[in-house]
Design an enzyme around this catalytic site. Sequence first.
Site, short mmCIF file in Angstrom:
data_model
loop_
_atom_site.label_atom_id
_atom_site.label_comp_id
_atom_site.label_asym_id
_atom_site.label_seq_id
_atom_site.Cartn_x
_atom_site.Cartn_y
_atom_site.Cartn_z
N ARG A 174 49.46 42.34 37.24
CA ARG A 174 48.22 43.10 37.01
C ARG A 174 47.94 43.29 35.51
NH1 ARG A 174 48.78 41.36 40.98
NH2 ARG A 174 48.93 42.30 43.02
N SER A 223 45.21 48.91 46.63
CA SER A 223 46.43 49.66 46.30
C SER A 223 46.13 50.63 45.17
CB SER A 223 47.54 48.70 45.85
OG SER A 223 47.84 47.82 46.89
N GLU A 293 47.13 51.74 39.64
CA GLU A 293 46.60 50.40 39.44
C GLU A 293 45.08 50.50 39.26
OE1 GLU A 293 48.07 47.33 42.05
OE2 GLU A 293 46.11 46.34 42.08
C1 LIG Z 1 40.38 46.51 50.22
C2 LIG Z 1 40.91 46.04 48.89
C3 LIG Z 1 41.98 45.15 48.84
C4 LIG Z 1 42.47 44.73 47.60
N1 LIG Z 1 43.53 43.85 47.59
C5 LIG Z 1 44.00 43.41 46.40
C6 LIG Z 1 45.10 42.47 46.36
O1 LIG Z 1 45.61 42.03 47.37
N2 LIG Z 1 45.54 42.07 45.14
C7 LIG Z 1 44.97 42.51 43.98
O2 LIG Z 1 45.40 42.08 42.90
N3 LIG Z 1 43.95 43.40 43.99
C8 LIG Z 1 43.45 43.85 45.17
N4 LIG Z 1 42.42 44.75 45.18
C9 LIG Z 1 41.90 45.29 43.90
C10 LIG Z 1 40.72 44.50 43.28
O3 LIG Z 1 39.96 43.83 44.30
C11 LIG Z 1 41.22 43.47 42.28
O4 LIG Z 1 41.87 44.10 41.18
C12 LIG Z 1 40.06 42.60 41.73
O5 LIG Z 1 40.60 41.54 40.97
C13 LIG Z 1 39.08 43.40 40.86
O6 LIG Z 1 37.94 42.59 40.67
P1 LIG Z 1 36.51 43.25 40.42
O7 LIG Z 1 35.56 42.13 40.18
O8 LIG Z 1 36.17 44.17 41.52
O9 LIG Z 1 36.77 44.04 39.08
P2 LIG Z 1 36.39 45.56 38.73
O10 LIG Z 1 37.07 46.46 39.69
O11 LIG Z 1 34.93 45.68 38.59
O12 LIG Z 1 37.06 45.71 37.30
C14 LIG Z 1 38.47 45.77 37.17
C15 LIG Z 1 38.82 45.66 35.69
O13 LIG Z 1 38.52 44.34 35.24
C16 LIG Z 1 37.56 44.37 34.17
N5 LIG Z 1 36.66 43.23 34.37
C17 LIG Z 1 35.91 42.96 35.47
N6 LIG Z 1 35.23 41.82 35.29
C18 LIG Z 1 35.58 41.37 34.07
C19 LIG Z 1 35.20 40.22 33.29
N7 LIG Z 1 34.31 39.33 33.74
N8 LIG Z 1 35.75 40.08 32.05
C20 LIG Z 1 36.64 40.99 31.55
N9 LIG Z 1 37.03 42.10 32.24
C21 LIG Z 1 36.51 42.28 33.48
C22 LIG Z 1 36.85 45.71 34.30
O14 LIG Z 1 36.33 46.15 33.05
C23 LIG Z 1 38.00 46.59 34.78
O15 LIG Z 1 38.81 46.95 33.69
C24 LIG Z 1 41.90 45.19 46.40
C25 LIG Z 1 40.82 46.09 46.46
C26 LIG Z 1 40.33 46.50 47.68
C27 LIG Z 1 39.15 47.44 47.74
#
Ligand SMILES: Cc1cc2nc3c(=O)[nH]c(=O)nc-3n(C[C@H](O)[C@H](O)[C@H](O)COP(=O)(O)OP(=O)(O)OC[C@H]3O[C@@H](n4cnc5c(N)ncnc54)[C@H](O)[C@@H]3O)c2cc1C
Length: 304
Positions: A174, A223, A293
């Site tokens: 992460r 998580s 996280e």
């Molecule tokens: C039901 C559920 C299940 C999940 N399962 C997992 C799993 O199995 N494994 C896992 O790792 N995560 C999981 N997650 C967490 C999440 O989906 C991941 O961390 C995902 O990668 C976040 O992507 P996002 O586009 O939603 O980013 P956001 O939540 O919008 O942002 C997360 C971070 O990334 C930064 N960010 C976003 N886009 C960019 C970009 N283009 N450039 C630079 N920085 C950026 C943001 O500023 C922030 O700091 C889960 C979440 C949910 C709700």
Amino acid sequence: MVYPKDNIARALIDLGAKENVPLSELVSFRVGGPAAFVLQPKEEGSLGRALDLCRAAQIPVILLGNGTNVLPSDEGFSGLILQLSGDGTAPLFEGEKVTVGAGCSLTALAKESVQRGLMGLERLCGIPGTVGGAVAMNAGAYGGEIKNVLKRVRCYREGGFAWEDARLDEMGYRRSPYTWPKTIVTAVELQLAPDDGTAGDTMVDCMRRRREKQPLSLPSAGSTFKRPEGHFAGALIEGCHLKGCTVGGAQVSELHAGFIVNRGGATAGDVLSLIRHVQDVVYRETGVTLEPEVKRLEDLLCIF
Ligand SMILES: Cc1cc2nc3c(=O)[nH]c(=O)nc-3n(C[C@H](O)[C@H](O)[C@H](O)COP(=O)(O)OP(=O)(O)OC[C@H]3O[C@@H](n4cnc5c(N)ncnc54)[C@H](O)[C@@H]3O)c2cc1C
């Protein structure tokens, strides 16, 4: 050049920004107060222009993907939310290489890759974020991580857009050098491999495990805590009898103690209080510190 505030607002709206948008509509937790401006840039030009405007007027900026790993505040945010999500550009497949915009859904990309006879993303199917968010977080699941297929990254940094070779040695659990506020990922190049015949079954199995083990019918951010060295957060929380523990509308999931869910009507404050309560109890009873996280939106605030 310093712009009067009205001019800035008008310029942001001309770029397509919306005003006074509830953060609860932008994040998977479905909590949070209003954001003054939200812009989903369709291409790098408008992204760069919005950043220039905010830099000139010292307007605070926050970058989001799909908002599936963030917790906003109930007070909202008085600056600009840039949301790189769903820009609609199709991924470009060339042999085993795929080039894709940061706003593409990771799950949609994983499914398309498997349909095209490629493997490398099948274990990540079901993670609800964008490709950019996955690179920023080095998202992973069931033994797979985005870094395993990451080849090149296109980023905005210090005023310009450029491709660079992926700095894989700086990516870990992460953790990635490609995360806001220092960096904005706008596109990535992934190196996949020919399917050895297992990708489809692996993807279906990972999705089944998610459906069985995760509280997918309720809003959450996945998580809540990182996996502490030598432990599993969910098992520690369950061992402390915190399953079902509730603050307002926020609850430690009864299905998976590693998730905090919004049972309906939760405030961001409820979620935060529950996170702190879980941390306190787990530390008192096991001596293990749980590190969130989930990122707090206010920690992502950046004034250029
Ligand atoms: C039901 C559920 C299940 C999940 N399962 C997992 C799993 O199995 N494994 C896992 O790792 N995560 C999981 N997650 C967490 C999440 O989906 C991941 O961390 C995902 O990668 C976040 O992507 P996002 O586009 O939603 O980013 P956001 O939540 O919008 O942002 C997360 C971070 O990334 C930064 N960010 C976003 N886009 C960019 C970009 N283009 N450039 C630079 N920085 C950026 C943001 O500023 C922030 O700091 C889960 C979440 C949910 C709700």
